[in-house]
Design an enzyme around this catalytic site. Structure first.
Site, PDB file in Angstrom:
ATOM      1  NE  ARG A  98      -1.857  13.010   5.078  1.00  0.00           N
ATOM      2  CZ  ARG A  98      -1.212  12.719   3.958  1.00  0.00           C
ATOM      3  NH1 ARG A  98      -1.244  11.488   3.465  1.00  0.00           N
ATOM      4  NH2 ARG A  98      -0.558  13.656   3.302  1.00  0.00           N
ATOM      5  CE  LYS A 133       0.787 -14.805   7.296  1.00  0.00           C
ATOM      6  NZ  LYS A 133       2.074 -15.328   6.773  1.00  0.00           N
ATOM      7  CE  LYS A 165      -2.484 -21.574   8.056  1.00  0.00           C
ATOM      8  NZ  LYS A 165      -2.191 -20.121   7.983  1.00  0.00           N
ATOM      9  CD  GLU A 199      -0.297 -24.733   6.716  1.00  0.00           C
ATOM     10  OE1 GLU A 199      -0.525 -23.546   6.424  1.00  0.00           O
ATOM     11  OE2 GLU A 199       0.188 -25.092   7.808  1.00  0.00           O
ATOM     12  CG  ASP A 220       3.013 -23.663   4.697  1.00  0.00           C
ATOM     13  OD1 ASP A 220       2.909 -22.557   4.123  1.00  0.00           O
ATOM     14  OD2 ASP A 220       3.497 -23.794   5.830  1.00  0.00           O
TER      15      ASP A 220
END
Length: 286
Positions: A98, A133, A165, A199, A220
């Site tokens: 598994r 992410k 960012k 960004e 963005d």
């Protein structure tokens, strides 16, 4: 590169979680001397990633298990293709099954989706990259899967490069700091080998950021028209990255605006594990 040390650390943790005191079912149902053979078989088309991770699951469970590759990481395959053959002590083989499948199915799902993104931008010169992410603890594996699918990797961690960012810029604005001067100040603190990316989410931010000396500018959530305009404004003075809710349907049109890189978190956070099977035949030992 995905190293054996990275693989063993992640796989050992997974094995300990799945069978902390051994596999009780295998111990009461299977003879101690039984041996088994199994085939890792594709139930749908895809791109393989994670065969070395699957191999580690078997090896760390019992070094006597032998895994023979039939397909390499990065290769495409059709439904019904035998990807690998496994042979060894039956109890250990079913115990590791598994965990081996979980890793190779997820990693192959990432590689397959990445390949679809790469195919969608073919001929444009735009590169497909991942984001941070990723599943906590599995970044090295998932980033490897992106490469197997033909994509490239963004910075591996917060320690690898400067990427200012929206929240960073919001703090600057609250302090009344000039964007261009802030970028220049950051640039002055970096070594010559470290890239600086900023960004932006508006056209009017592009020139001040470029003037500060960035290496990469991320546009963005820009519309297609604004992406085209942004590429024209940058005019080769920095690498242009597009990001923000990129999907398989939108990635082609985004690439045709002329951006250099498209980053998509969907490659890792929204992927479906590929359907692979591992069927074993058990026989009594000699």
């Amino acid at each position: 590169m995905l190293t054996s040390a990275q693989i063993d650390r992640v796989v050992a943790t997974a094995l300990a979680e799945d069978a902390p005191w051994g596999d009780l079912t295998a111990e009461v149902f299977l003879p101690a001397d039984a041996r088994a053979t199994a085939r890792l078989t594709a139930r749908e088309p895809g791109v393989l990633a994670g065969i070395d991770v699957a191999r580690a699951a078997f090896r760390l469970t019992d070094p006597a298990i032998q895994v023979t590759d039939r397909v390499a990481d990065g290769d495409r395959f059709e439904a019904g293709t035998v990807l690998a053959e496994i042979e060894g002590p039956a109890r250990a083989l079913v115990q590791a099954e598994r965990i081996a499948l979980n890793f190779v199915q997820r990693m192959s799902g990432i590689a397959t989706l990445t390949r679809a993104f790469v195919d969608a931008v073919e001929g444009t010169g735009t590169r497909i990259t991942d984001t941070r992410k990723t599943t906590p603890g599995l970044r090295a594996l998932e980033r490897h899967a992106v490469r197997c699918g033909g994509g490239v990797n963004h910075r591996f961690s917060l320690s690898d490069g400067v990427m200012a960012k929206d929240n960073h810029l919001a703090v600057l604005r609250s302090q009344g700091l000039d964007l261009t001067e802030a970028v220049r100040a950051a640039r002055s603190k970096l070594g010559h080998m470290t890239r600086l990316e900023v960004e932006v989410d508006r056209i009017d931010q592009i020139e001040p950021v470029i003037a500060g000396g960035v290496d990469v500018i991320m546009l963005d959530n820009f519309s297609l028209a604004d992406l085209e305009r942004g590429v024209q404004i940058v005019d080769g003075r920095a690498i242009v990255e597009a990001s923000g809710t990129v999907t398989l349907e939108t990635v082609g049109p985004i690439a045709r605006t002329g951006v250099d890189v498209i980053s998509s978190g969907a490659l890792t956070h929204s992927v479906r594990s590929l359907d692979l099977g591992l069927d074993a035949t058990v026989a009594a030992g000699a």
